[in-house]
Design an enzyme around this catalytic site. Structure first.
Site: not given
Length: 179
Positions: A9, A41, A53, A132
Site C-alpha cells: 500500500t 484501504k 486509510g 511502502s
C-alpha cells in the site's frame, strides 16, 4: 519457517484549496507475490465525517478502525481527542501494542497520522503519507501543490500514480475519498 513479509500500500492525505482527501492504492502483496489488486484501504467513519486509510496488516488495521470508531463515538466525533485516546490505548494495551499497522485519519479540521509508538502527528504542510510508497507519493504531492493548479483529489491521484510507477508494492487501482 518464517512467514513471508506482507508489504502493501500507499496512503496519502492532502489538505489543499479547501479540500481534504485521502487516497490509497489497491495492491496487497505477500512476500514477492501480489495477492490482491483491488483492496479498499480507505474508508469513512463516524457518520462519514472522518476518512481513514491504513498501511500494514489488514486484520490489525480493522481492529484499529473499530477502536477509532468507538473513540469517535465516545468523544462525539472529536477526531483529535479520539486519536490521542486511541494512541494511549495502543501504547499501553498488550494486545494493541502488537498490532502492525499505521493509520491516517482526517476530518474537516485535522489530518493525523497514528502509529503504534503512540504517535499522533499532524503535518505542517497538509500532506501525510504512509506505506511502502508513501515517501514517493508525498514527494510528488509536495511538488504538485507548489507547481500546479490541480485540486487535492487530482494531486492525490497523480501522486499515487507516480508512487505506483516506482514502488513494486503499490499499484494504480486508486480510491479517493473527499470531505
Amino acid at each position: 519457517m518464517s512467514q513471508p513479509e506482507r508489504r502493501s500500500t500507499t496512503i496519502i492525505a492532502i489538505r489543499h484549496q479547501g479540500q481534504v482527501v485521502v487516497a490509497g492504492d489497491g495492491q496487497v502483496s505477500l512476500g514477492q507475490t501480489i495477492i490482491k489488486h483491488q483492496a479498499k484501504k480507505v474508508r469513512r467513519l463516524y457518520h462519514d465525517q472522518v476518512i481513514t486509510g491504513f498501511a500494514g496488516a489488514t486484520a490489525d488495521a480493522f481492529t484499529l478502525y473499530d477502536r477509532l470508531e468507538q473513540k469517535l463515538e465516545q468523544y462525539n466525533g472529536n477526531l483529535m481527542r479520539a486519536a490521542v485516546e486511541l494512541a494511549k490505548d495502543w501504547r499501553m494495551d498488550k494486545m494493541l501494542r502488537r498490532l502492525e499497522a499505521m493509520l491516517i485519519a482526517v476530518d474537516a479540521t485535522h489530518s493525523l497520522l497514528l502509529s503504534g509508538n503512540g504517535d499522533v502527528i499532524e503535518g505542517d504542510d497538509g500532506i501525510l503519507a504512509i506505506g511502502s510508497g508513501g515517501p514517493y507519493a508525498q514527494a510528488a504531492a509536495k511538488a504538485l501543490i507548489d507547481h500546479s493548479e490541480l485540486d487535492a483529489a487530482a494531486i492525490a491521484r497523480v501522486a499515487l500514480e507516480i508512487a505506483g510507477s516506482l514502488c513494486v508494492y503499490t499499484n494504480t487501482n486508486i480510491v479517493v475519498e473527499k470531505i
